[in-house]
Design an enzyme around this catalytic site. Structure first.
Site, mmCIF file in Angstrom:
data_model
loop_
_atom_site.group_PDB
_atom_site.id
_atom_site.type_symbol
_atom_site.label_atom_id
_atom_site.label_comp_id
_atom_site.label_asym_id
_atom_site.label_seq_id
_atom_site.Cartn_x
_atom_site.Cartn_y
_atom_site.Cartn_z
ATOM 1 N N HIS A 150 5.940 -12.062 -25.949
ATOM 2 C CA HIS A 150 6.815 -10.892 -25.784
ATOM 3 C C HIS A 150 6.634 -9.948 -26.962
ATOM 4 O O HIS A 150 5.966 -10.291 -27.950
ATOM 5 C CB HIS A 150 8.288 -11.318 -25.673
ATOM 6 N N HIS A 206 13.033 -13.857 -22.391
ATOM 7 C CA HIS A 206 12.654 -12.445 -22.569
ATOM 8 C C HIS A 206 11.147 -12.237 -22.499
ATOM 9 O O HIS A 206 10.351 -13.030 -22.992
ATOM 10 C CB HIS A 206 13.229 -11.832 -23.839
ATOM 11 N N HIS A 220 8.118 -6.623 -33.640
ATOM 12 C CA HIS A 220 7.177 -7.749 -33.722
ATOM 13 C C HIS A 220 6.532 -8.054 -32.379
ATOM 14 O O HIS A 220 7.036 -7.684 -31.328
ATOM 15 C CB HIS A 220 7.866 -9.006 -34.266
ATOM 16 N N HIS A 252 16.746 -19.244 -33.227
ATOM 17 C CA HIS A 252 17.552 -18.110 -32.784
ATOM 18 C C HIS A 252 18.755 -18.626 -31.994
ATOM 19 O O HIS A 252 18.627 -19.575 -31.209
ATOM 20 C CB HIS A 252 16.761 -17.250 -31.793
ATOM 21 N N TYR A 261 8.938 -15.635 -38.592
ATOM 22 C CA TYR A 261 8.458 -14.254 -38.657
ATOM 23 C C TYR A 261 7.541 -14.125 -39.863
ATOM 24 O O TYR A 261 7.822 -14.657 -40.939
ATOM 25 C CB TYR A 261 9.624 -13.270 -38.809
ATOM 26 N N GLU A 271 5.515 -13.086 -34.710
ATOM 27 C CA GLU A 271 6.416 -14.229 -34.585
ATOM 28 C C GLU A 271 5.650 -15.336 -33.870
ATOM 29 O O GLU A 271 4.870 -15.069 -32.949
ATOM 30 C CB GLU A 271 7.638 -13.833 -33.738
#
Ligand SMILES: [Fe+2]
Length: 314
Positions: A150, A206, A220, A252, A261, A271
């Site tokens: 993503h 996502h 990112h 997260h 990161y 990431e």
């Protein structure tokens, strides 16, 4: 089906050899092609299309464009009409405009980011093949990322001026490109400002995320790993090779992913993201994080900003 997944990102890098060392030897991507303009094309070992990342030599870092793959060529006609009906200029570009891809449509998201939709890209296959495959290839390098997972795009958010490109772009992605909202951060009085969103078309939490900030940009690019131990090993590789890490391995709250990161040599944030989080489905009720729990959502353990997460991006 419409949009299937993220197809590729066209990324500007300052030094192509340093960038290749980073994406090949540290992340474990595979170089699959080059063109006359000096662009280099890369894929993860578990991807079957020819590339998911274009490294574009430039004098500044950042993202040129982002592309999503649709299931059928006819989807492009449908989306071209729907995007135009929404009031955004859309251009039909011929096959080959995107390297080794079929025809595509090009437009700018309300946030200003350039986006392509395409239906065909040159097929090269997974490194392990498709007949009696091994679970992973023997010649894996570095973190051995599976695929580009993503991107998180920074969108202009200035409530005092009435500008909220997060809300506008989220509405466009949901109403026009049929993305689903997995999670959001709300802020301001009564939580009326949609300050960040995570949207999906696959079954992961996502395929694109939007966060409000002072200017548009790329926050990112994320590459998929199987699980937490792979994240730890990726961080070991980064430590050994002196990669600039922004946030060391942690979880997260939003998406439940395990994460690190770090920056490529040009300053583009990357990431490595592990775990499928949860099964995202169109009828799943979207999750809301309130402003007071924002950092718990982003870094679940410490619950506060780490690194230069919101202030540095390309
Ligand atoms: Fe991410």
């Amino acid at each position: 089906m419409g949009v299937m997944r993220i197809g590729h990102v066209d990324l500007r890098v300052l030094d192509i050899d340093e960038a290749l060392n980073h994406y090949v030897n540290i992340l474990g991507m595979i170089e699959t092609d080059r063109d006359a303009a000096g662009n280099v094309y890369l894929k993860g070992w578990d991807e079957w299309d020819q590339y998911s990342l274009i490294l574009n030599p430039s004098d500044r870092a950042g993202m040129n464009s982002i592309a999503y793959k649709v299931e059928k060529d006819s989807d492009l006609d449908d989306f071209e009409k729907r995007i135009a009906d929404w009031g955004i200029a859309v251009e039909n570009v011929p096959a080959g405009t995107l390297h080794n891809c079929g025809r595509a449509i090009r437009f700018d998201l309300p946030s200003g980011h350039e986006m392509y939709l395409f239906a065909e890209k040159k097929f090269v296959g997974k490194s392990v093949g498709a007949i009696n495959p091994d679970p992973w290839p023997e010649d894996i390098k570095g973190a051995g990322v599976h695929w580009l997972d993503h991107a998180l795009l920074m969108c202009e958010l200035n409530p005092e001026k009435g500008i909220n490109k997060v809300e506008e772009t989220t509405r466009f992605l949901r109403e026009v490109l049929d993305f689903y909202l997995a999670e959001q951060v709300t802020a301001g009085p009564n939580g009326e400002i949609q300050a960040a969103t995570w949207l999906f078309r696959t079954t992961t939490p996502h395929d694109i995320a939007l966060v409000g900030g002072p200017r548009p940009g790329l926050h990112h690019l994320a590459f998929f790993l199987d699980e937490w131990n792979d994240v730890l090993k990726a961080a070991d590789t980064m430590g050994r090779k002196g990669v600039k890490i922004d946030v060391t391995p942690q979880r997260h709250g939003i998406t439940r992913g395990c994460t690190i990161y770090f920056f490529d040599p040009s300053g583009n944030r990357n990431e490595t993201f592990a775990g499928l989080g949860y099964l995202a489905q169109p009828d799943m009720p979207p999750i809301t994080w309130t402003e007071d729990q924002l950092w718990r959502g982003i870094f679940y353990h410490v619950g506060e900003e780490a690194g230069s997460f919101t202030s540095v991006y390309t």
